[in-house]
Design an enzyme around this catalytic site. Sequence first.
Site, PDB file in Angstrom:
ATOM      1  CB  SER A 141      -0.851  -0.011   1.280  1.00  0.00           C
ATOM      2  OG  SER A 141      -1.473   1.237   1.482  1.00  0.00           O
ATOM      3  CE1 TYR A 154      -3.679  -2.014   5.043  1.00  0.00           C
ATOM      4  CE2 TYR A 154      -3.131   0.291   4.737  1.00  0.00           C
ATOM      5  CZ  TYR A 154      -3.531  -0.917   4.225  1.00  0.00           C
ATOM      6  OH  TYR A 154      -3.770  -1.048   2.876  1.00  0.00           O
TER       7      TYR A 154
HETATM    8  N1  LIG Z   1      -8.688   0.205  -1.445  1.00  0.00           N
HETATM    9  C1  LIG Z   1      -7.622   0.914  -1.154  1.00  0.00           C
HETATM   10  O1  LIG Z   1      -7.681   2.161  -1.034  1.00  0.00           O
HETATM   11  C2  LIG Z   1      -6.291   0.217  -0.969  1.00  0.00           C
HETATM   12  C3  LIG Z   1      -5.133   1.011  -0.952  1.00  0.00           C
HETATM   13  C4  LIG Z   1      -3.901   0.386  -0.761  1.00  0.00           C
HETATM   14  C5  LIG Z   1      -3.838  -0.981  -0.628  1.00  0.00           C
HETATM   15  N2  LIG Z   1      -4.979  -1.704  -0.647  1.00  0.00           N
HETATM   16  C6  LIG Z   1      -4.847  -3.150  -0.451  1.00  0.00           C
HETATM   17  O2  LIG Z   1      -5.747  -3.852  -1.283  1.00  0.00           O
HETATM   18  C7  LIG Z   1      -6.246  -5.000  -0.578  1.00  0.00           C
HETATM   19  C8  LIG Z   1      -7.752  -4.879  -0.431  1.00  0.00           C
HETATM   20  O3  LIG Z   1      -8.324  -4.776  -1.705  1.00  0.00           O
HETATM   21  P1  LIG Z   1      -9.617  -3.910  -2.012  1.00  0.00           P
HETATM   22  O4  LIG Z   1      -9.366  -2.514  -1.655  1.00  0.00           O
HETATM   23  O5  LIG Z   1     -10.044  -4.241  -3.364  1.00  0.00           O
HETATM   24  O6  LIG Z   1     -10.671  -4.460  -0.887  1.00  0.00           O
HETATM   25  P2  LIG Z   1     -12.107  -5.114  -0.959  1.00  0.00           P
HETATM   26  O7  LIG Z   1     -12.615  -4.989   0.437  1.00  0.00           O
HETATM   27  O8  LIG Z   1     -12.925  -4.572  -2.071  1.00  0.00           O
HETATM   28  O9  LIG Z   1     -11.799  -6.658  -1.305  1.00  0.00           O
HETATM   29  C9  LIG Z   1     -11.088  -7.482  -0.417  1.00  0.00           C
HETATM   30  C10 LIG Z   1     -11.493  -8.930  -0.701  1.00  0.00           C
HETATM   31  O10 LIG Z   1     -10.629  -9.768   0.083  1.00  0.00           O
HETATM   32  C11 LIG Z   1     -11.394 -10.789   0.653  1.00  0.00           C
HETATM   33  N3  LIG Z   1     -10.733 -11.264   1.872  1.00  0.00           N
HETATM   34  C12 LIG Z   1     -10.555 -10.579   3.018  1.00  0.00           C
HETATM   35  N4  LIG Z   1      -9.952 -11.353   3.924  1.00  0.00           N
HETATM   36  C13 LIG Z   1      -9.726 -12.561   3.329  1.00  0.00           C
HETATM   37  C14 LIG Z   1      -9.165 -13.772   3.760  1.00  0.00           C
HETATM   38  N5  LIG Z   1      -8.725 -13.907   5.023  1.00  0.00           N
HETATM   39  N6  LIG Z   1      -9.083 -14.794   2.891  1.00  0.00           N
HETATM   40  C15 LIG Z   1      -9.551 -14.676   1.638  1.00  0.00           C
HETATM   41  N7  LIG Z   1     -10.136 -13.547   1.176  1.00  0.00           N
HETATM   42  C16 LIG Z   1     -10.215 -12.505   2.018  1.00  0.00           C
HETATM   43  C17 LIG Z   1     -12.747 -10.152   0.942  1.00  0.00           C
HETATM   44  O11 LIG Z   1     -13.778 -11.112   1.078  1.00  0.00           O
HETATM   45  C18 LIG Z   1     -12.929  -9.239  -0.259  1.00  0.00           C
HETATM   46  O12 LIG Z   1     -13.623  -9.874  -1.317  1.00  0.00           O
HETATM   47  C19 LIG Z   1      -5.545  -5.013   0.766  1.00  0.00           C
HETATM   48  O13 LIG Z   1      -4.383  -5.797   0.702  1.00  0.00           O
HETATM   49  C20 LIG Z   1      -5.198  -3.563   0.955  1.00  0.00           C
HETATM   50  O14 LIG Z   1      -4.130  -3.374   1.850  1.00  0.00           O
HETATM   51  C21 LIG Z   1      -6.202  -1.151  -0.820  1.00  0.00           C
END
Ligand SMILES: NC(=O)c1ccc[n+]([C@@H]2O[C@H](COP(=O)([O-])OP(=O)(O)OC[C@H]3O[C@@H](n4cnc5c(N)ncnc54)[C@H](O)[C@@H]3O)[C@@H](O)[C@H]2O)c1
Length: 253
Positions: A141, A154
Amino acid sequence: MILKDRVAVVTGAGSGIGQAGAAIMAREGAHVIVVDRSRKAAEATVGAIAAKGGSAEALPLDVTDDVALSDGIADILYRHGGIDILHNHAGAQVAGDLEGVEVAGFDRSWSLNVRAHFMAARLVMPSMKAAGSGVIVNTSSSSGVLYDREMIAYTTTKHAVIAMTRQMAGDYAKYGIRVNALCPGWVDTPFNEPFIAQMGGRSAIEAYIREKVPLGRWASVDEIAESILFLVSDRSSYMTGQILVVDGGETVV
Ligand SMILES: NC(=O)c1ccc[n+]([C@@H]2O[C@H](COP(=O)([O-])OP(=O)(O)OC[C@H]3O[C@@H](n4cnc5c(N)ncnc54)[C@H](O)[C@@H]3O)[C@@H](O)[C@H]2O)c1
């Protein structure tokens, strides 16, 4: 199609960025294994990919469950003969500063944001080594390179993802395996709900992004998917151990 016939595993692909990454890999000819703890979400992603003529299958499991993850990966290797691409994407945000964060929340962050990436990479590595090729992308991130207000669990885990990525890259380059980290900035997915709640609601986050992000807006999941495609494809064939920050300029200032 730049990923024709490659087998790709994407964790957390039932929603948001992971889903968009899975879709772009399928569009480019990969067979995508959609891993998510929500069966419904994983199947919805598979359905959306199939509707566009792509190839995918759902693998519903919690990536912090070592046995489920190990069995799932073993089954993919048995049925497909190898895994070309692993995108470790599932992660969570747990709010709180040093004294405010729940210790259980810190442990949960470590187990999902770091340990599950470690386990999945470890499980696919023997087959990538045998193939003499493979690509791993670990989602960190912008918080992996920045201070993030009152988010110790985080930022600690996302910084650790970068250290682990560089270490894996250095150790496995000799086998033809590349490992890079993706650092998205603000992307409007359900993932940000804890931070939005901590900030005091939607209007506070919108104002924060307008002020803190030089481009002045959220990224779309499709913009992040383009960077994922770059990292998992041969377009980044001479790149390993690197950190791709896609954050609208937030880390510049
Ligand atoms: N959205 C942002 O602004 C942002 C910014 C930087 C990094 N990220 C990173 O992106 C990732 C999240 O992605 P997103 O923003 O698309 O989120 P999101 O909430 O849309 O999707 C996350 C998905 O991961 C699944 N998940 C969660 N825990 C799990 C587990 N233990 N096993 C299997 N599946 C699991 C959830 O069911 C969900 O479908 C994280 O690693 C986060 O650190 C997101």
